[in-house]
Design an enzyme around this catalytic site. Structure first.
Site, PDB file in Angstrom:
ATOM      1  N   CYS A 128       0.821  -1.215   0.000  1.00 20.21           N
ATOM      2  CA  CYS A 128       0.000   0.000   0.000  1.00 20.21           C
ATOM      3  C   CYS A 128       0.853   1.263   0.000  1.00 20.21           C
ATOM      4  O   CYS A 128       1.693   1.449   0.885  1.00 20.21           O
ATOM      5  CB  CYS A 128      -0.897  -0.018   1.237  1.00 20.21           C
ATOM      6  SG  CYS A 128      -1.788   1.524   1.528  1.00 20.21           S
ATOM      7  N   TYR A 169      -5.585   5.320  -8.871  1.00 20.03           N
ATOM      8  CA  TYR A 169      -6.733   4.512  -8.448  1.00 20.03           C
ATOM      9  C   TYR A 169      -8.003   4.937  -9.185  1.00 20.03           C
ATOM     10  O   TYR A 169      -8.821   4.095  -9.570  1.00 20.03           O
ATOM     11  CB  TYR A 169      -6.938   4.638  -6.937  1.00 20.03           C
ATOM     12  CG  TYR A 169      -5.886   3.921  -6.127  1.00 20.03           C
ATOM     13  CD1 TYR A 169      -6.047   2.595  -5.753  1.00 20.03           C
ATOM     14  CD2 TYR A 169      -4.716   4.570  -5.741  1.00 20.03           C
ATOM     15  CE1 TYR A 169      -5.094   1.924  -5.024  1.00 20.03           C
ATOM     16  CE2 TYR A 169      -3.750   3.910  -5.012  1.00 20.03           C
ATOM     17  CZ  TYR A 169      -3.931   2.584  -4.654  1.00 20.03           C
ATOM     18  OH  TYR A 169      -2.978   1.924  -3.933  1.00 20.03           O
TER      19      TYR A 169
END
Length: 324
Positions: A63, A195
Site C-alpha cells: 500500500c 486509483y
C-alpha cells in the site's frame, strides 16, 4: 476490500454505479495525534504523548499510503521505538489479513488476531467504515490513534524528536504554505489518480482521471528539470508522498491500472529523482516489490479476474541517479 458496518464485516467493493463509474475514496475515521507532551493535535483529543514502545504501526508493504508511514518510521530513527506488523499481500474477501504464509508477512505481533478489521473493532466494537492501513495503535490506551497516513507522517516527523534526537524536518514551517498546493495536486491527480483511473468503470470516468494524471507527470518532469526536489534544494514530505506512487508506477499502475501513456523511466528527470529517493539511507528496505506486484495483480479480481501475475519491467533503481 470490504468494510465494517456497526462492527460487522461486509465483503463489499466501492459503489461506482452511483458515482457514474468514478472511484471515490472514503475518508479516514480515527484522527487523534501523538504530540511530544500529549496535548491535543489539530484534530481529536489529548492524551497521546510520544513515548518509546507505546505505539505500534500496522502496514502493508503493497500500500502506498502505508508506505509513507514506513518511510518516516525509518527516516526519523523510530524503528526501535514504534513496533511493526505487516499484513499479507493478498487482500480478498476478508480484506487485509494477518496470515503468515508469505515471506515478509509478520502476523499481528500485538494480539495475534486474524484480520486487520479486528484491530478496528478492538478500538470500537461498532465501527462503521473501510478497514485501511496504515493503522497507528496506542498500546496504553488500547485504541487506534490515527489511520490517516498524511497525518501519521507529520506526527512521526516531529513528535518523537526529543526521544530520538533526530531533528530532520520534512515539514518545515517556512515551506508549509508552498507545500500544500503541491501536495493537493499530486494527491488528487496522481497518488489517488492512479486509483481513479484503474478502478473506473466507465470510459468517461477513466478519461477524466487519466489525462490529468499525465498532465501532472509532465508538470513534475518540468519542475524537476529546474529543482533537485519538489520544493527546491530541500527534501520535504511532498517528495516522499510522491515517491510511493512513482516507485510503484511502472510495475503496477502502468499496466494494471491502464496508466499506460508513458512509464516513469520515460521521464529523464522523474526517473533520476525516483532513483535518488530510493537510494536514500533507510528507504530501499521499506520497498518490497514482491508484495507490491503480488497484491495488485492478485487482489483486484474485478480488474484481473484470472489473477495472472505479469513478468513486468525490471528497472534498476540502484543505477547512479546523477542528481548531485
Amino acid at each position: 476490500m470490504g468494510l465494517l458496518v456497526d462492527g460487522k464485516w461486509q465483503d463489499k467493493w466501492y459503489d461506482t454505479d452511483s458515482s457514474g463509474g468514478k472511484f471515490e475514496r472514503s475518508e479516514s475515521k480515527f484522527r487523534n495525534w501523538i504530540t511530544a507532551d500529549g496535548s491535543a493535535g489539530p484534530s481529536g483529543e489529548d492524551g497521546f504523548a510520544a513515548e518509546s514502545g507505546r505505539y505500534h504501526l500496522y502496514v502493508s508493504y503493497a500500500c502506498p499510503w502505508a508506505h509513507r508511514a514506513l518511510i518516516f518510521r525509518s527516516l526519523k530513527g523510530l524503528t526501535d521505538h514504534i513496533g511493526l506488523s505487516v499484513v499479507h499481500p493478498e487482500m480478498l474477501g476478508d480484506g487485509w489479513t494477518f496470515d503468515t504464509d508469505y515471506d515478509g508477512a509478520t502476523g499481528d505481533r500485538l494480539f495475534d488476531l486474524p484480520f486487520a478489521r479486528d484491530i478496528y473493532t478492538r478500538a470500537n466494537p461498532t465501527f462503521t467504515g473501510r478497514v485501511t492501513v496504515p493503522i497507528l495503535w496506542d498500546k496504553q490506551r488500547e485504541t487506534i490513534v490515527n489511520n490517516e497516513s498524511a497525518e501519521i507522517i507529520r506526527m512521526l516527523n516531529s513528535a518523537f524528536n526529543d526521544i530520538t534526537g533526530n531533528t530532520d524536518d520534512y515539514w518545515p514551517q517556512e515551506l508549509r504554505d508552498a507545500i500544500a498546493p503541491v501536495n493537493d495536486r499530486i494527491y488528487d491527480t496522481l497518488n489517488n489518480g492512479v486509483y481513479k483511473s484503474g478502478f473506473a468503470t466507465s470510459q468517461k470516468a477513466y478519461d477524466e482521471a487519466v489525462h490529468p494524471l499525465f498532465d501532472t507527470l509532465d508538470w513534475l518532469e518540468d519542475r524537476l528539470s529546474r529543482n533537485r526536489y519538489l520544493m527546491g534544494d530541500q527534501i520535504t514530505e511532498a517528495d516522499w508522498r510522491l515517491f510511493t506512487t512513482l516507485v510503484r508506477f511502472d510495475k503496477v499502475y502502468h499496466t494494471h491500472f491502464k496508466c499506460n501513456r508513458a512509464r516513469i523511466t520515460d521521464y529523464p528527470n522523474l526517473w533520476a529523482y525516483t532513483r535518488e529517493l530510493y537510494q536514500w539511507d533507510g528507504v530501499a528496505e521499506t520497498v518490497n516489490f514482491d508484495h507490491i506486484v503480488h497484491h495488485y495483480y492478485y487482489s483486484h479480481d474485478n480488474i484481473n479476474p484470472n489473477r495472472i501475475i505479469p513478468i513486468n519491467p525490471d528497472p534498476d533503481f540502484n543505477a547512479p541517479h546523477g542528481r548531485g
